[in-house]
Motif scaffolding. Structure first.
Motif, PDB file in Angstrom:
ATOM      1  N   MET A 237      -9.459 -19.618  23.220  1.00  0.00           N
ATOM      2  CA  MET A 237     -10.117 -18.201  22.473  1.00  0.00           C
ATOM      3  C   MET A 237     -10.849 -18.508  21.218  1.00  0.00           C
ATOM      4  N   GLU A 238     -11.498 -17.958  21.059  1.00  0.00           N
ATOM      5  CA  GLU A 238     -12.674 -17.878  20.110  1.00  0.00           C
ATOM      6  C   GLU A 238     -11.827 -17.316  18.685  1.00  0.00           C
ATOM      7  N   PRO A 239     -11.846 -17.634  17.538  1.00  0.00           N
ATOM      8  CA  PRO A 239     -11.189 -16.914  16.281  1.00  0.00           C
ATOM      9  C   PRO A 239     -11.965 -15.546  16.244  1.00  0.00           C
ATOM     10  N   LEU A 240     -11.374 -14.404  15.661  1.00  0.00           N
ATOM     11  CA  LEU A 240     -12.282 -13.196  15.383  1.00  0.00           C
ATOM     12  C   LEU A 240     -13.060 -13.719  14.154  1.00  0.00           C
ATOM     13  N   ASN A 241     -14.361 -12.766  14.067  1.00  0.00           N
ATOM     14  CA  ASN A 241     -15.204 -13.076  12.850  1.00  0.00           C
ATOM     15  C   ASN A 241     -14.583 -11.862  12.020  1.00  0.00           C
TER      16      ASN A 241
END
Length: 80
Positions: free
Chosen positions: A1-5
């Protein structure tokens, strides 16, 4: 999962100097309503004698209100 911006930029909106003129849209709407009333009176033949004098007085007052709003809308904004 990508980290939230979670980085966000604060956008400062500058006030629109033309936004003060939006109040002046009331006057054509009132004129259109008056013309619609007169048109309906012409079509359905109902008397307008009791309404004409108060509406003309109201329009005279609205003329001075419109002049005041124009001066207010065109005035330069003060810097706070």
């Amino acid at each position: 999962m990508e980290p939230l911006n979670s980085d966000y930029e604060v956008v400062v909106r500058e006030p629109n100097p033309r936004a003060r003129f939006n109040w002046l849209y009331v006057f054509p709407v009132l004129g259109g309503l008056w013309l619609l009333y007169l048109l309906l009176a012409a079509i359905f033949q109902f008397p307008v004698t009791g309404v004409v004098d108060p509406v003309m007085g109201f329009m005279l007052v609205l003329f001075f209100v419109m002049a005041g709003l124009l001066f207010w809308a065109m005035a330069p904004r003060s810097k706070h």
